[in-house]
Design an enzyme around this catalytic site. Structure first.
Site, PDB file in Angstrom:
ATOM      1  N   CYS A 131     -30.946 -24.683  26.680  1.00 54.45           N
ATOM      2  CA  CYS A 131     -31.594 -23.798  26.763  1.00 54.45           C
ATOM      3  C   CYS A 131     -32.074 -22.580  26.076  1.00 54.45           C
ATOM      4  O   CYS A 131     -33.256 -22.369  26.284  1.00 54.45           O
ATOM      5  CB  CYS A 131     -30.440 -23.006  27.888  1.00 54.45           C
ATOM      6  SG  CYS A 131     -29.816 -24.301  29.408  1.00 54.45           S
TER       7      CYS A 131
HETATM    8  N1  LIG Z   1     -26.904 -27.335  30.609  1.00 57.03           N
HETATM    9  C1  LIG Z   1     -26.442 -25.744  30.941  1.00 57.03           C
HETATM   10  O1  LIG Z   1     -25.861 -25.402  30.236  1.00 57.03           O
HETATM   11  C2  LIG Z   1     -27.275 -25.024  32.165  1.00 57.03           C
HETATM   12  C3  LIG Z   1     -27.130 -23.734  31.796  1.00 57.03           C
HETATM   13  C4  LIG Z   1     -28.304 -22.993  32.809  1.00 57.03           C
HETATM   14  C5  LIG Z   1     -29.397 -23.677  33.400  1.00 57.03           C
HETATM   15  N2  LIG Z   1     -29.212 -24.946  32.624  1.00 57.03           N
HETATM   16  C6  LIG Z   1     -31.059 -26.041  33.087  1.00 57.03           C
HETATM   17  O2  LIG Z   1     -31.129 -27.463  34.250  1.00 57.03           O
HETATM   18  C7  LIG Z   1     -31.853 -28.067  34.948  1.00 57.03           C
HETATM   19  C8  LIG Z   1     -30.896 -28.731  33.789  1.00 57.03           C
HETATM   20  O3  LIG Z   1     -29.871 -29.109  32.841  1.00 57.03           O
HETATM   21  P1  LIG Z   1     -28.732 -29.825  32.658  1.00 57.03           P
HETATM   22  O4  LIG Z   1     -28.366 -29.443  31.317  1.00 57.03           O
HETATM   23  O5  LIG Z   1     -27.976 -30.558  33.764  1.00 57.03           O
HETATM   24  O6  LIG Z   1     -29.187 -31.694  32.280  1.00 57.03           O
HETATM   25  P2  LIG Z   1     -29.182 -32.819  32.413  1.00 57.03           P
HETATM   26  O7  LIG Z   1     -30.096 -33.146  31.406  1.00 57.03           O
HETATM   27  O8  LIG Z   1     -27.783 -32.893  32.092  1.00 57.03           O
HETATM   28  O9  LIG Z   1     -29.131 -33.384  34.069  1.00 57.03           O
HETATM   29  C9  LIG Z   1     -30.224 -33.538  34.511  1.00 57.03           C
HETATM   30  C10 LIG Z   1     -29.755 -34.699  35.408  1.00 57.03           C
HETATM   31  O10 LIG Z   1     -31.126 -35.280  36.537  1.00 57.03           O
HETATM   32  C11 LIG Z   1     -32.078 -36.862  36.227  1.00 57.03           C
HETATM   33  N3  LIG Z   1     -32.671 -37.021  36.391  1.00 57.03           N
HETATM   34  C12 LIG Z   1     -33.978 -36.300  36.402  1.00 57.03           C
HETATM   35  N4  LIG Z   1     -35.541 -36.876  36.635  1.00 57.03           N
HETATM   36  C13 LIG Z   1     -34.747 -37.409  37.693  1.00 57.03           C
HETATM   37  C14 LIG Z   1     -35.139 -37.280  38.500  1.00 57.03           C
HETATM   38  N5  LIG Z   1     -37.076 -37.074  38.839  1.00 57.03           N
HETATM   39  N6  LIG Z   1     -34.969 -37.703  40.104  1.00 57.03           N
HETATM   40  C15 LIG Z   1     -33.712 -37.519  40.219  1.00 57.03           C
HETATM   41  N7  LIG Z   1     -32.377 -37.193  38.707  1.00 57.03           N
HETATM   42  C16 LIG Z   1     -33.679 -37.452  37.982  1.00 57.03           C
HETATM   43  C17 LIG Z   1     -31.359 -36.840  34.994  1.00 57.03           C
HETATM   44  O11 LIG Z   1     -31.304 -38.128  34.719  1.00 57.03           O
HETATM   45  C18 LIG Z   1     -29.635 -35.855  34.371  1.00 57.03           C
HETATM   46  O12 LIG Z   1     -28.739 -37.257  35.748  1.00 57.03           O
HETATM   47  C19 LIG Z   1     -32.691 -27.428  33.188  1.00 57.03           C
HETATM   48  O13 LIG Z   1     -33.444 -26.715  33.759  1.00 57.03           O
HETATM   49  C20 LIG Z   1     -31.701 -26.630  32.600  1.00 57.03           C
HETATM   50  O14 LIG Z   1     -32.585 -25.578  31.428  1.00 57.03           O
HETATM   51  C21 LIG Z   1     -28.684 -25.799  31.980  1.00 57.03           C
END
Ligand SMILES: NC(=O)c1ccc[n+]([C@@H]2O[C@H](COP(=O)([O-])OP(=O)(O)OC[C@H]3O[C@@H](n4cnc5c(N)ncnc54)[C@H](O)[C@@H]3O)[C@@H](O)[C@H]2O)c1
Length: 428
Positions: A260
């Site tokens: 992030c």
């Molecule tokens: N990790 C954090 O602490 C956090 C906190 C707040 C916001 N976010 C935001 O949340 C969002 C997700 O982050 P995350 O950390 O969960 O990411 P992540 O990489 O852990 O998980 C994302 C998932 O999406 C899947 N994916 C990718 N393309 C896809 C598609 N076309 N269809 C279906 N699934 C698909 C991936 O396989 C993966 O399992 C991002 O925008 C991030 O900025 C993350």
């Protein structure tokens, strides 16, 4: 109620489990077959989420994972939690969001609510995602289906931070979209914070992350200034934080990490240009934070020099590969930059991290894939010329480190309460 959560990562999985615990039936969708199989077998792939937490909802029949996007037609609401990284030119890459939109659009039925949770620039939901959904479904947002944005607030590794009690900001494309979104999240979460639009909700998330990025840069800069004056920034922050109002403690470190804070602010920088606006604070903070790994290298070179050793040919251990303590998340971790910078200067590099036993392939540092964490014992630790503490995991035995390592470069103040020899620890 049955809903789909698309993207079962650090955000989507805990959210799925929270809805399931609240008696909502959740269909988890992801393109990663390995994750789907593990989850359906009642197993977690995230360290701070237990197998039992997944198994319990599987057994109760409230959670199922799948790769079949045609099943979108079974659900009343779709929540999208896919990655939003930067591309190699450090510009927003919303291709995951758009691809998800393309996958779900053909199966979208009238009355369904679609909520985007991925952090992104204002306009992604009501411009980019809306266009893809309308084109692929033939339906109209705000008329045939509902559309909203609600940013995730996850604090992985913090046991006090549970999805249920973190207030949730929600913004709808229309007032009716907002009402539907309230009903959805009201089923699983304690507090909702409605705002006037998807864009206001998108901008809220960016403010939160920019606030962190800028304040971390500020203490990183003060670290250098105070150090030159012979003042310990850690002591100063500890004293300043006793102020009961108007101050919030941020801590310096070896550089920004995680999915992030190093990334999201630049989503705004990019979008702001379209409006002829500059984001000077964001860019300055980026500059200061990006310079931190090099500062650590210079401090380590000085520390080795005091031991009559050059960086070239020295054995250096990076302690902590995850970007923050007590989690297994190594995305954008400054430890990778440190590994590269020291290696480029001829050092023989290794790492220790109880949370990351082996390095998985990464986009920007593929050459470290397959490298394993060293074993923690007197023999291995004492063989290093220098140990750089990049992450202050609580499972690490810092007493043993003090007893075994001749030269320690501490970027996290992890050795503050440990008895060490004069000159053995250098703060960086
Ligand atoms: N990790 C954090 O602490 C956090 C906190 C707040 C916001 N976010 C935001 O949340 C969002 C997700 O982050 P995350 O950390 O969960 O990411 P992540 O990489 O852990 O998980 C994302 C998932 O999406 C899947 N994916 C990718 N393309 C896809 C598609 N076309 N269809 C279906 N699934 C698909 C991936 O396989 C993966 O399992 C991002 O925008 C991030 O900025 C993350």
């Amino acid at each position: 109620m049955k809903i789909a959560i698309v993207g079962l990562g650090y955000v989507g999985l805990p959210l799925s489990l929270q809805f399931a615990r609240s008696q909502v039936t959740v269909l988890g969708l992801d393109i990663d077959r390995t994750k789907i199989d593990l989850l359906n077998a009642g197993r977690s792939f995230i360290k701070h989420i237990s197998n039992e937490a997944v198994a319990e909802q599987r057994q109760a029949g409230r959670f199922e994972a799948s790769t079949d996007f045609a099943r979108i037609k079974e659900v009343e609401a779709v929540v999208i939690c896919v990655p939003t990284p930067l591309n190699k030119n450090r510009e927003p890459d919303i291709s995951y969001v758009l691809n998800t939109g393309k996958s779900i659009a053909p199966h979208l039925t009238k009355g369904t609510l679609v909520v985007l949770e991925s952090t992104t620039y204002p306009g992604t939901t009501d411009e980019d995602l809306r266009e893809v959904l309308e084109k692929g479904s033939g339906l109209k947002a705000g008329v045939d289906f509902h559309l909203a944005f609600s940013p995730e607030r996850e604090d992985p590794g913090n046991p006090q931070s549970v999805v249920k009690s973190i207030p949730k900001v929600i913004g709808g494309y229309t007032p009716a979209c907002l009402e539907r979104t309230k009903i959805l999240y009201g089923k699983a979460l304690d507090t909702l914070v409605p705002v006037s639009s998807c864009r206001a909700a998108e901008a809220t998330k960016l403010l939160e992350n920019i606030f962190r990025g800028v304040n971390i840069a500020l203490v990183n800069e003060l670290k250098l200034v105070y150090d030159a004056m012979g003042i310990d920034v850690w002591e100063v922050i500890a004293a300043a934080k006793t102020k009961p109002f108007g101050f919030m403690a941020f801590y310096p470190g070896p550089g920004l990490g995680g999915h992030c804070i190093p990334i999201d602010p630049f989503y705004l920088t990019w979008k702001a240009r379209e409006y002829g606006q500059n984001t000077k604070f964001i860019e300055l903070a980026g500059e200061v934070n990006t310079a931190m790994p090099m500062h650590v290298v210079n401090r380590a070179a000085d520390a080795l020099n005091n031991h009559r050793k050059p960086v070239n040919g020295s054995k250096i251990l990076i302690l902590g590969l995850a970007y923050k303590p007590n989690v297994d998340d190594d995305r954008e971790s400054p430890s990778y930059v440190l590994l590269d910078l020291f290696k480029d200067r001829g050092a023989e590099m290794a790492y220790y991290d109880p949370y990351v036993p082996v390095i998985r392939p990464t986009r920007e540092h593929p050459h470290w894939a397959g490298t394993k964490s060293i074993v923690w014992n007197r023999e291995t630790i004492s063989a290093f010329d220098a140990v750089v503490i990049a992450t202050n995991h609580k499972d690490v035995n810092y007493q043993e480190l003090a007893a075994w390592a001749p030269c320690i470069i501490d970027t996290r103040n992890a050795m503050a309460s440990i008895k060490t020899a004069p000159g053995q620890v250098v703060k960086a």
